[in-house]
Design a protein around this motif. Structure first.
Motif, short mmCIF file in Angstrom:
data_model
loop_
_atom_site.label_atom_id
_atom_site.label_comp_id
_atom_site.label_asym_id
_atom_site.label_seq_id
_atom_site.Cartn_x
_atom_site.Cartn_y
_atom_site.Cartn_z
N HIS A 24 0.81 -1.04 0.04
CA HIS A 24 0.20 0.16 0.10
C HIS A 24 0.64 1.18 0.05
O HIS A 24 2.04 1.22 0.43
N GLY A 68 2.99 4.23 0.92
CA GLY A 68 3.64 4.41 2.14
C GLY A 68 4.62 3.32 2.41
O GLY A 68 5.35 3.47 3.35
N GLU A 69 4.16 2.13 2.02
CA GLU A 69 5.30 1.19 2.12
C GLU A 69 6.37 0.81 1.37
O GLU A 69 7.49 0.29 1.59
N VAL A 113 1.67 0.09 7.16
CA VAL A 113 0.88 1.40 7.49
C VAL A 113 -0.42 0.74 7.79
O VAL A 113 -0.82 -0.14 7.92
N ARG A 148 -3.34 -0.16 7.36
CA ARG A 148 -4.53 -0.80 6.33
C ARG A 148 -5.06 -1.96 6.81
O ARG A 148 -5.81 -2.74 6.04
#
Length: 428
Positions: free
Chosen positions: A243, A245-246, A332, A334
């Motif tokens: 996702h 940010g990763e 993150v 999620r």
């Protein structure tokens, strides 16, 4: 009466505002007719039952496949309708035409779309995946004498008050759900606290386990490896379902690993394929040679450090050719993604600390082939150790595959629960 008029008006306003997104947003793109519930009028049922299965994403629809298969096994001749909120969900459902007899986009929950949909589809049961609790759909189902079932029920403790409020404001929707088939006892307690009747709550496990087909075929893995032109003598780190940010974190770790494993290759398969170009740009900024899988096979003689898998249907093969795997949505907030997919390929599975929606999978795999890492530094340390210790990573992969084989069976249980409710309804 006033409360009912209020929430119907609210759903109508929200649906009107959301309509452009639901029709034209890249992730949600769908026909306006489907969003308005203007489905084709299906002919009368030829078999005993017609089931409407609904999930949000492509992953949800994959998880619903074994339930659909089990329903057809226990009630031969029955029809299965599948709907999805997202474009990826609709595309994934269409890949299983042998399981799903009819595939559509999800109708909006307001503007009377569900009430237009039900007489056209005429299902006997509406089966909602995870936390897809849509008031409009649920009320329309009950008005048209269809039972309502929550499959793989998922409610976190911090959301109990929100769902209790939602149920009250929207006409007691929890009282209109006939069965809550929950993944584990913790979530069963949460759904009871949110307002579900205790005698309608069962803990049956997670049908996601049954969705695993087992190891990808050797031919498909080799085809992907050949298409990416990955040499036979190099290690591969596959990071799936990542996702926003990763990828930056993973690329930083990859750069550090290259000091220990110079020929290491990195495969990044983002959860949403439309993010592929942004990941390519990020990897190039960090100094890597990158190949975007949607462009086709790697050119002969091209040197590639990072492969961005922005395609559908190749993730399992990417896990299969990996030396070690990492599953995203976990560094993150999620909630995590499916950590059993790489486990089925007999691979050591790493994932981050933010696995709120996958607690049952974490419990199943930690200490049995899975390693939950805490941060970037911890990830780098664990990976370095595993790449330098092949016997350890092989042992972890063997344990992971064995655990996957031990935790299946929820789909059959859920199918029997659904059939029992339908038969009881028919007798009453």
């Amino acid at each position: 009466m006033v409360k009912r008029m209020f929430w119907r008006l609210l759903l109508g306003i929200l649906s009107l505002l959301a309509a452009p997104l639901l029709v034209w947003h890249p992730r949600l793109r769908c026909t306006l007719k489907d969003r308005l519930g203007l489905y084709p009028n299906l002919p009368p049922k030829a078999g005993p039952w017609r089931f409407w299965l609904h999930g949000a994403s492509g992953g949800d629809l994959v998880t619903l496949v074994p339930l659909a298969q089990s329903l057809k096994a226990v009630a031969p001749g029955s029809e299965i309708i599948a709907t999805a909120l997202t474009r990826s969900g609709i595309e994934m459902a269409n890949r299983y035409k042998d399981v799903f007899d009819h595939v559509y986009g999800q109708p909006m929950d307001g503007l009377f779309a569900p009430h237009r949909a039900f007489p056209r589809l005429n299902p006997d049961a509406l089966i909602l995946e995870y936390a897809e609790i849509w008031p409009g759909l649920i009320h329309a189902a009950r008005k048209h004498d269809a039972i309502v079932v929550l499959n793989n029920g998922r409610i976190a403790p911090e959301n109990v008050i929100k769902y209790r409020f939602l149920s009250k404001v929207c006409g007691g929707i929890f009282q209109k759900i006939d069965a809550f088939l929950m993944r584990n006892e913790d979530e069963a307690r949460c759904v009871r606290a949110a307002g579900a009747q205790s005698d309608r709550v069962w803990v049956t496990g997670n049908t996601k386990f049954d969705a695993l087909k087992g190891p990808e075929s050797f031919e498909r893995i080799q085809k992907l490896k050949h298409g990416l032109r990955i040499p036979n003598d190099v290690d591969v780190w596959t990071c799936g379902s990542t996702h926003e940010g990763e990828e930056g974190i993973l690329l930083n770790v990859f750069k550090k690993l290259r000091k220990t494993v110079p020929e290491l290759r990195l495969i990044i398969a983002p959860r949403y394929t439309e993010r592929g170009s942004r990941i390519v740009d990020l990897a190039i900024e960090k100094g890597f040679h990158v190949w975007q899988r949607s462009q086709g096979d790697v050119t002969e003689g091209e040197h590639v450090d990072v492969y961005v898998m922005d395609t559908m249907g190749e993730l399992q093969a990417a896990y299969g050719l990996a030396t070690i795997t990492f599953v995203g949505g976990s560094l993150v907030p999620r909630g995590g993604q499916n950590i059993l997919e790489p486990a089925a390929e007999s691979k050591a599975v790493l994932f981050g600390p933010m696995m709120a929606t996958q607690k049952d999978l974490v419990e199943a795999l930690v200490g049995r082939g899975g390693i939950q890492i805490q941060d970037e530094s911890h990830l780098s340390k664990v990976l370095t150790s595993l790449f330098l210790n092949p016997d350890e990573r092989v042992s972890l992969g063997t344990m992971a595959a064995h655990q996957v084989a031990q935790i299946k069976g929820a789909s059959q249980k859920n199918a029997h629960h659904i059939l029992d409710i339908l038969k009881q309804r028919a007798e009453d």
